[in-house]
Design an enzyme around this catalytic site. Structure first.
Site, mmCIF file in Angstrom:
data_model
loop_
_atom_site.group_PDB
_atom_site.id
_atom_site.type_symbol
_atom_site.label_atom_id
_atom_site.label_comp_id
_atom_site.label_asym_id
_atom_site.label_seq_id
_atom_site.Cartn_x
_atom_site.Cartn_y
_atom_site.Cartn_z
ATOM 1 N N HIS A 164 -25.619 -21.005 -12.576
ATOM 2 C CA HIS A 164 -24.201 -21.357 -12.710
ATOM 3 C C HIS A 164 -23.329 -20.221 -12.177
ATOM 4 O O HIS A 164 -23.784 -19.080 -12.079
ATOM 5 C CB HIS A 164 -23.840 -21.546 -14.190
ATOM 6 C CG HIS A 164 -24.407 -22.762 -14.837
ATOM 7 N ND1 HIS A 164 -25.140 -22.706 -16.004
ATOM 8 C CD2 HIS A 164 -24.331 -24.068 -14.522
ATOM 9 C CE1 HIS A 164 -25.500 -23.930 -16.360
ATOM 10 N NE2 HIS A 164 -25.023 -24.780 -15.479
ATOM 11 N N CYS A 251 -23.049 -19.347 -22.646
ATOM 12 C CA CYS A 251 -23.568 -20.717 -22.809
ATOM 13 C C CYS A 251 -23.641 -21.169 -24.251
ATOM 14 O O CYS A 251 -23.635 -22.357 -24.527
ATOM 15 C CB CYS A 251 -24.989 -20.872 -22.298
ATOM 16 S SG CYS A 251 -25.590 -19.710 -21.166
#
Ligand code: CIR
Length: 256
Positions: A164, A251
């Site tokens: 990401h 996250c």
């Protein structure tokens, strides 16, 4: 400043989470739970009220709640994860977010668009959206259109070589970016002061600024010292078990 965080307890099925790093081994569930407790305590120490959602055994990666939504104080966007095994996590997150937002304030990314929250970087008043293996052009456009309607500037940035966008960089309030080499020269980030992350500590590029403090993964002394030298109070949190399945500090929560 953030007031709330939402986290989800790791499931026992965490051991089957998606990973690009099988050589790091399988996560130890009990240890992951202890690390998760410490993470919650660190968020609370930064002044956040933390909502802890129950584990979802059918979704091994569901403790990585950041990927399922983007939250502002007055509205939220539910994503459509690019990883097919993670799409179902969003329905449960919608139920949880109804405690914070009325239904007309909850928006959605729809197929064929895909978007994961790990690709959304809020940096000051601006938002960058990573185009990665998990977030496609259509998902980024849907999201950027919502932001535009709300008067928030945003732009897409290509992501290659990492999962990401936020795997490779973090925003620290005050106009600073913690960046790996890969992102250091990116033109969209030219106006930010950059704190370089050496290759050997690349995992620590994913730090978490919370209300003036910075959560740093344990075991990365170079980044810890660099941040302390800049005057940030640093909280060290061990995320070794989450790292084994490509997870990091951001996250594990939604902050708003
Ligand atoms: C996944 O591959 O989806 C999980 N194993 C890791 C997700 C990490 N999320 C994030 O960086 N925002």
């Amino acid at each position: 400043m953030f007031r709330y965080a939402v986290v989800r307890r790791p499931a026992r099925s965490l051991v089957s989470g998606l990973t690009s790093s099988p050589h790091l081994g399988t996560p130890d569930y009990e240890k992951a739970l202890r690390q998760h407790d410490d993470y919650i305590r660190a968020l609370e120490a930064c002044g956040l009220s933390v909502t802890v959602l129950e584990a979802l055994e059918e979704y091994p990666d569901s403790c990585f709640v950041e990927d399922t939504a983007f939250c502002l104080p007055d509205r939220a966007v539910l994503t459509n994860p690019g990883a097919s095994s993670r799409k179902g996590e969003v329905e449960d997150m919608e139920r949880a977010l109804r405690s914070f937002y009325t239904p007309d304030r909850i928006f959605r990314i729809r197929a064929p668009g895909t978007l994961e929250g790990g690709d959304i970087l809020r940096a000051g008043g601006e938002v960058f959206v990573g185009l990665s293996d998990r977030t496609n052009q259509e998902g980024a456009i849907q999201f950027l259109n919502l932001l535009r309607d709300w008067g928030i500037p945003g732009q897409p940035v290509p992501v290659t070589g990492v999962l990401h966008l936020k795997t490779g960089l973090s925003f620290l309030e005050g106009g600073r970016l913690l960046v790996t080499e890969e992102f250091a020269e990116y033109p969209p980030f030219r106006d930010f002061e950059k704190i370089p992350v050496p290759e050997a500590e690349a995992y620590a590029a994913n730090c978490l600024w919370v209300n003036g403090n910075v959560l740093v993964p344990a075991g990365f002394p170079g980044i810890r010292t660099a941040l302390e030298d800049l005057g940030y109070p640093v909280l060290s949190v061990d995320t070794s078990e989450f790292r084994k399945i490509d997870g990091g500090l951001t996250c594990l929560s939604l902050r708003f």
